[in-house]
Design an enzyme around this catalytic site. Sequence first.
Site, short mmCIF file in Angstrom:
data_model
loop_
_atom_site.label_atom_id
_atom_site.label_comp_id
_atom_site.label_asym_id
_atom_site.label_seq_id
_atom_site.Cartn_x
_atom_site.Cartn_y
_atom_site.Cartn_z
N ASN A 7 17.63 -31.08 -3.82
CA ASN A 7 16.25 -30.63 -3.91
C ASN A 7 15.89 -30.60 -5.39
O ASN A 7 16.24 -29.67 -6.11
CB ASN A 7 16.13 -29.24 -3.29
CG ASN A 7 14.72 -28.68 -3.42
OD1 ASN A 7 13.83 -29.33 -3.98
ND2 ASN A 7 14.52 -27.49 -2.91
N HIS A 172 6.46 -26.75 3.99
CA HIS A 172 7.56 -25.95 4.56
C HIS A 172 7.95 -26.45 5.96
O HIS A 172 8.51 -25.69 6.75
CB HIS A 172 7.17 -24.46 4.72
CG HIS A 172 7.05 -23.70 3.44
ND1 HIS A 172 6.16 -22.67 3.28
CD2 HIS A 172 7.73 -23.79 2.27
CE1 HIS A 172 6.27 -22.16 2.07
NE2 HIS A 172 7.21 -22.83 1.43
#
Length: 605
Positions: A7, A172
Amino acid sequence: MNILVINCGSSSVKAAVIDGSSGNRLLTMKIERLLDEHPIIHFSDKEEPISCPSSGHENALRFALPLIKEHLGDHELHGVGHRVVHGGDKFDQPIKITNEIEKAIEDLSSLAPLHNPVNLLGIRIAEEVFEDLPHVAVFDTSFHQTMPKRAIQYALPKHLREKYGLRRYGFHGTSHNYVADMAAAHLKTDIQNLRIITCHLGNGCSITAVEYGRSVETSMGMTPLEGLVMGTRSGDVDAGILVYIAKEEGMKMKAINKMLNKESGLKGLSGVGNDMRDIIQRSTEGDDDCRLAIQVFAHRLRKYIGAYAAVMGGVDAIVFTGGIGENSPVIRHRTTQRLDFLGAVLDEDLNHDLKLSTEQPVAEFSAPHSRTKLLAVRTDEQFAIAQETVRIVEEQTKVNTVPTIPIAVSGRHIHLTQEVVDVLFGEGYELTEKAPLSQPGQFAANERVTLVGPKNQIERVRILGPCRSKNQVEISRTDEFFLGVDAPVRASGHIQNSAGIKLVGPEGEVTLKEGVICAWRHIHMTPEDAKIFEVNDKDIVEVEVIHGTRPLTFGNVLVRVSPKYKLEMHIDTDEANAAELPRHSEGVLIDTDGTAKLVKRKLKH
Ligand code: ADP
């Protein structure tokens, strides 16, 4: 499979090597203070942080990623999963990264300027370091691609919406998807039977309505700024305020953007920062601003829960996740008290004593008789990315070893004779081409007709050209029920004793005695394809869908071979809906013993 999950964010890089089936971490790594002269790298298996020789994302990644190899020792890696923030409307699924995909991620940078460029940088450097491994992009937005039009549109002028892709995307998604699945597993109920509201409350906060497994509404919009009150982001504000303060304060857009993203939310309300723990602590000590921050935060969330229950016509479970959702009894309590009207009854003790852990990632805090379950679920986006990466790598292995068949969905349509076209559209009328079809020589016409059945009628049914020697109307089972006709399942061209129907065109109407069929799902292929698949014209085969959301096999698929065809399987809309097929799906043939036909070469279509 061991998957490296990366990430690469704007202020830090987080990575982990994860067992794709158990979720166990072999190691984790974090790079912080990227813009300092010497960014700091933390490895889970080392106490001492490592100092990077030079500053910035690129230098830090080039230094840190090879260290992961060293730290792994004898453990083999099988793939790399990358979190990518914005997939726009291009990606409704994770996907194997190719040059084309990188270009698409780059093109989407204007929608996520702080995220996509660094995500892409992480991808490119990881590809150099782990050059033999498959790399997969998992998008924050893709879970929300199922939202209906009414939920994604802003009420803004059409030319601007179209020119700049102004619409709601939602974020998300990996977390909302993961915790909804965890909740369904905990409730021992197929997610297809549940309406779940998932509240992801971390530094960024968003809420999603997951109706029968699909996101139908979410609070973040075109950017992650819309919706709930967050750590430093305002969430919803009256856009008129921006115009007002721009004028009154003489603020430029850049400053307003910073104010909305970095100085608002809990930070702006409380005046003491964005950490919910501090805010709760101070509110108990009597700080009025912190009290207000909690009230506004919980009120906004309650408001959205009520709205999303209305969107889905009810709710079976409300899930709390993220740092705040998982750890704060106060916020869960304030949000869910007095939700009895939704059938959600809070159990104060369960809520207060709730502790999530790796061993217990899901816990209920609703009263036993509560019809709507209240759950706290530990989110694990890294594990979710690892799982998706495993899925894509396995699919890819299949695609590389067996020939695949593209699957196309054919909507209801009609083939007409020139005589009927003459009646419906006027003597000598010629069908005009709107778009070519995948089968050579065929086209979708601009012209449409109305089908009139005994019960109902369906308007604007597309005609496919060119004209044929027989009229044939191909509809789905759902259409049959609606129209009130009983059409047999038939191969194209086999219309003897099929159902009749009335057709209405702009210039006249015709009642067909027969011609209405429900098309037998079939594969078009050339004689060369037939050799590769070891099948003959009119064989009946089984096809396993390899990109579907759920494992699925279509039985009773008819093979049609002709030099005029292009390889493609056709199913109708009912079948595609039942299978929840993504936009580009492919299938593989299954031998009668259930194993995929292994032909060790890739089919060129
Ligand atoms: P991110 O979105 O960056 O992944 P997290 O999901 O870790 O962030 O959530 C961070 C938020 O969770 C912070 O506001 C932090 O204060 C809050 N938080 C963590 N533990 C608690 C707790 N016990 N009570 C209240 N808030 C908590």
